[in-house]
Design an enzyme around this catalytic site. Structure first.
Site, PDB file in Angstrom:
ATOM      1  N   ASP A 109      17.319   9.056  27.853  1.00 53.52           N
ATOM      2  CA  ASP A 109      18.241   8.311  27.338  1.00 53.52           C
ATOM      3  C   ASP A 109      18.276   8.778  26.013  1.00 53.52           C
ATOM      4  O   ASP A 109      17.459   8.963  24.931  1.00 53.52           O
ATOM      5  CB  ASP A 109      17.221   6.967  27.228  1.00 53.52           C
ATOM      6  CG  ASP A 109      18.393   5.888  26.611  1.00 53.52           C
ATOM      7  OD1 ASP A 109      19.122   6.177  25.682  1.00 53.52           O
ATOM      8  OD2 ASP A 109      18.109   4.839  27.106  1.00 53.52           O
ATOM      9  N   HIS A 110      19.668   9.258  25.764  1.00 51.54           N
ATOM     10  CA  HIS A 110      19.746  10.292  24.787  1.00 51.54           C
ATOM     11  C   HIS A 110      19.906   9.265  23.431  1.00 51.54           C
ATOM     12  O   HIS A 110      19.717   9.983  22.276  1.00 51.54           O
ATOM     13  CB  HIS A 110      21.195  11.060  24.870  1.00 51.54           C
ATOM     14  CG  HIS A 110      22.584  10.102  24.638  1.00 51.54           C
ATOM     15  ND1 HIS A 110      23.059   9.618  25.691  1.00 51.54           N
ATOM     16  CD2 HIS A 110      23.174  10.200  23.622  1.00 51.54           C
ATOM     17  CE1 HIS A 110      24.066   9.030  25.200  1.00 51.54           C
ATOM     18  NE2 HIS A 110      24.355   9.526  23.890  1.00 51.54           N
ATOM     19  N   HIS A 146      20.642   2.265  26.790  1.00 47.15           N
ATOM     20  CA  HIS A 146      20.543   2.583  25.481  1.00 47.15           C
ATOM     21  C   HIS A 146      20.410   1.347  24.555  1.00 47.15           C
ATOM     22  O   HIS A 146      19.383   1.415  23.653  1.00 47.15           O
ATOM     23  CB  HIS A 146      22.168   3.073  24.957  1.00 47.15           C
ATOM     24  CG  HIS A 146      22.364   4.440  25.749  1.00 47.15           C
ATOM     25  ND1 HIS A 146      21.333   5.349  26.232  1.00 47.15           N
ATOM     26  CD2 HIS A 146      23.735   4.595  26.285  1.00 47.15           C
ATOM     27  CE1 HIS A 146      22.153   5.957  26.973  1.00 47.15           C
ATOM     28  NE2 HIS A 146      23.420   5.937  26.962  1.00 47.15           N
TER      29      HIS A 146
HETATM   30  C1  BG6 Z   1      26.705   7.606  27.647  1.00 52.26           C
HETATM   31  C2  BG6 Z   1      27.621   6.536  28.338  1.00 52.26           C
HETATM   32  O1  BG6 Z   1      25.452   7.269  28.193  1.00 52.26           O
HETATM   33  O2  BG6 Z   1      26.785   6.957  26.079  1.00 52.26           O
HETATM   34  C3  BG6 Z   1      29.112   6.486  27.818  1.00 52.26           C
HETATM   35  O3  BG6 Z   1      27.717   7.002  29.821  1.00 52.26           O
HETATM   36  C4  BG6 Z   1      29.003   6.196  26.439  1.00 52.26           C
HETATM   37  O4  BG6 Z   1      29.857   5.533  28.618  1.00 52.26           O
HETATM   38  C5  BG6 Z   1      28.223   7.149  25.747  1.00 52.26           C
HETATM   39  O5  BG6 Z   1      30.388   6.408  25.837  1.00 52.26           O
HETATM   40  C6  BG6 Z   1      27.853   6.686  24.118  1.00 52.26           C
HETATM   41  O6  BG6 Z   1      26.972   7.641  23.658  1.00 52.26           O
HETATM   42  P1  BG6 Z   1      27.127   8.041  22.281  1.00 52.26           P
HETATM   43  O7  BG6 Z   1      25.930   8.957  21.857  1.00 52.26           O
HETATM   44  O8  BG6 Z   1      28.649   8.853  22.046  1.00 52.26           O
HETATM   45  O9  BG6 Z   1      27.206   6.731  21.324  1.00 52.26           O
END
Ligand code: BG6
Length: 511
Positions: free
Chosen positions: A200-201, A263
């Site tokens: 989960d980045h 997230h």
């Molecule tokens: C991803 C989603 O996990 O996270 C995307 O699939 C989204 O739809 C993205 O745009 C947002 O990540 P960040 O790091 O740009 O906030």
């Protein structure tokens, strides 16, 4: 000032003083895909540039298309030049690229895994990677099963010559609870939980990691972090971007599954959890799971009351006309997929009884930003009442991105002979306080997987509990498709979302 009040250790020590990354070979399944180009290879290059990679390391791209090592490397170089956080140094790239090779095979071709095993043995001997293997499932999710099956059949899931073998699974981790359970069972058939790293980045973002430090390393905040002092909490993730060529995936997913299930619930857990018994991975994840188990389910007729879903129509972002979601390439022109969700979440436990968490996420909103805003209760309306001065409530904002930092809104007396009360802000910015750029989430996560630290990865029960909560909402949506609302691109979402929070006597914070 807040700047000096927040003492943050570099988080590698902050979460329990882990080992350094071990020599290993990283095998990327889906090596010609978007994730590899945009995120993984730039992250690896940045780690190399910071001298953070293990002393011996190899990268193997595993994919179907026919190409040579040289062509693969030059494609990755082009991507790294485009997406890397730090600019590319030619010499450094050359030395980093020499550790990359390409392995051509279909995901369903067992012989391709057997020849991979041989190649990895050779790389171990040539590079000193000690039989340690890290497999990254960056392919389309419908390929996960066959990849896991073949890793097991070829024995690659067991490491070699006393080395370890781990797997990183990219999101989406299933599309609902049954599919997540099925995937968990599949993964378990090949890798034990301790060697499974579910990405989960958002957990890799520096500011998400800081939530725990902010809460538990500062007596000031934690003492007030409860229903007695907090009125409500707003968690927002807003993006000006649209679906951006990902309609094939997104139109089947929608914002609830794409962002809330993972997230945003993770951010909510970090905000709401009890202090863990220690900084080890399971102590922290145990507390997050307890929060997920305390979420009041939203189901049946409550869904339309507590969850608003919207889809973007045409409009303007930064003065530029943009198309409606339904007019985007590869989107069903009658799509009912939501690109915006706002919901009121209640955490039914002792600490949070009666404190709503308002969560909102959307695409094609006017501004990009992710933040957690903790709104404290008002002071008793007695002392300053006679002056006629309004006193704003304290708001502590944790800016996850951009301009990572923390700010606190307070009331102060305006200089002068009369009593005028104005809101002022104490502001901590990562950039200015620490003087260096924050690393990308994938840098941290790759490093942790190489070090054997799963703290910032989702555990099986976390993922399943989150799906349980989200599935109940989706069931009601499927039964009642009419309540999808529409909002213009460049607006802050449907008016119904404003109504949702207005019932609590407040408004969404402007980012
Ligand atoms: C991803 C989603 O996990 O996270 C995307 O699939 C989204 O739809 C993205 O745009 C947002 O990540 P960040 O790091 O740009 O906030």
């Amino acid at each position: 000032m807040l700047n000096s009040a927040i003492q943050i250790n570099p988080l590698r020590e902050g979460l329990g003083g882990r080992a350094t990354p071990e020599p290993c070979t990283l095998v990327i399944f889906g090596a010609t895909g978007d994730l590899t180009h945009r995120k993984l290879v730039p992250a690896l290059y940045n780690l190399a540039a910071d001298g953070a990679l293990p002393p011996a390391m190899g990268v193997v791209g595993f994919a179907r298309r026919d190409k040579t090592d040289e062509i693969f490397r030059s494609e990755l170089e082009e991507a790294a030049r485009k997406y890397s956080r730090q600019s590319i140094n030619d010499e450094l790239w050359k030395s980093f690229a020499s550790s990359i090779c390409y392995h051509r095979s279909g995901f369903d071709d067992l012989a391709g895994y057997e020849s991979l095993a041989k190649r990895l043995d050779e790389l171990d001997a040539a590079r000193g990677t000690r039989g340690n293997r890290l497999f990254y499932l960056a392919a389309a999710p419908d390929q996960f099963e066959v990849i896991l099956e073949n890793l097991r059949k070829s024995g690659l899931n067991r490491g070699a010559n006393g080395g370890w073998s781990r797997v990183i699974v990219e999101k989406p981790f299933g599309t609902d609870l049954p599919s997540a359970r099925q995937l968990n069972t599949l993964v378990e058939g090949a890798f034990p939980e301790a060697d499974t790293y579910r990405i989960d980045h958002y957990l890799g973002k520096e500011t998400a990691q800081n939530i725990m430090v902010l809460r538990f390393a500062n007596a000031l905040f934690e003492a007030m972090w409860n229903a007695r002092y907090i009125d409500h909490i707003q968690i927002t993730a807003s993006e000006p971007l649209g679906v951006e060529g990902r309609a094939g995936y997104y139109d089947k997913s929608g914002a609830l599954r794409d962002m809330v299930q993972n997230h945003l619930l993770q951010l909510l857990c970090l905000t709401a959890m009890e202090p863990p018994a220690g900084l080890d991975a399971d102590a922290i994840r145990d507390e997050k799971v307890k929060v997920l188990r305390s979420l009041r389910p939203i189901e049946g007729s409550d869904v339309s009351k507590y969850v608003i879903r919207g889809q973007y129509g045409a409009g303007a972002i930064n003065g530029k006309r943009v198309a409606a979601y339904r007019d985007e390439a590869n989107v069903d022109p009658e799509s009912m997929t939501e690109t915006f969700v706002a919901l009121q979440v209640n955490v039914d436990n002792w600490r949070w009884a009666g404190v709503p968490f308002f969560v909102r996420v959307g695409k094609r909103l006017p501004k990009g930003g992710t933040e957690i805003a903790v709104h404290f209760k008002s002071v008793p309306p007695v002392l300053f009442k006679a002056t006629g001065e309004a006193v704003d409530d304290n708001v502590l904002v944790i800016r996850i991105q951009p301009d990572e930092g923390v700010s606190l809104r307070m009331s102060a007396k305006m200089p002068g002979s009369s009593l005028r009360i104005e809101p002022v802000k104490m502001d901590f910015h990562y950039g200015t306080s620490f003087g260096k750029a924050t690393p990308e989430a994938y840098e941290r996560l790759l490093l942790d997987a190489m070090s054997g630290d799963p703290t910032l990865f989702a555990r099986r029960d976390e993922v399943e509990e989150a799906w349980k909560f989200v599935d109940a909402i989706r069931e009601a949506w499927i039964a009642n498709p009419e309540d999808l609302t529409f909002y213009s691109s460049g607006s802050w979402g449907p008016a119904e979302a404003d109504e949702l929070i207005k019932r609590h006597g407040t408004t969404w914070r402007r980012l």
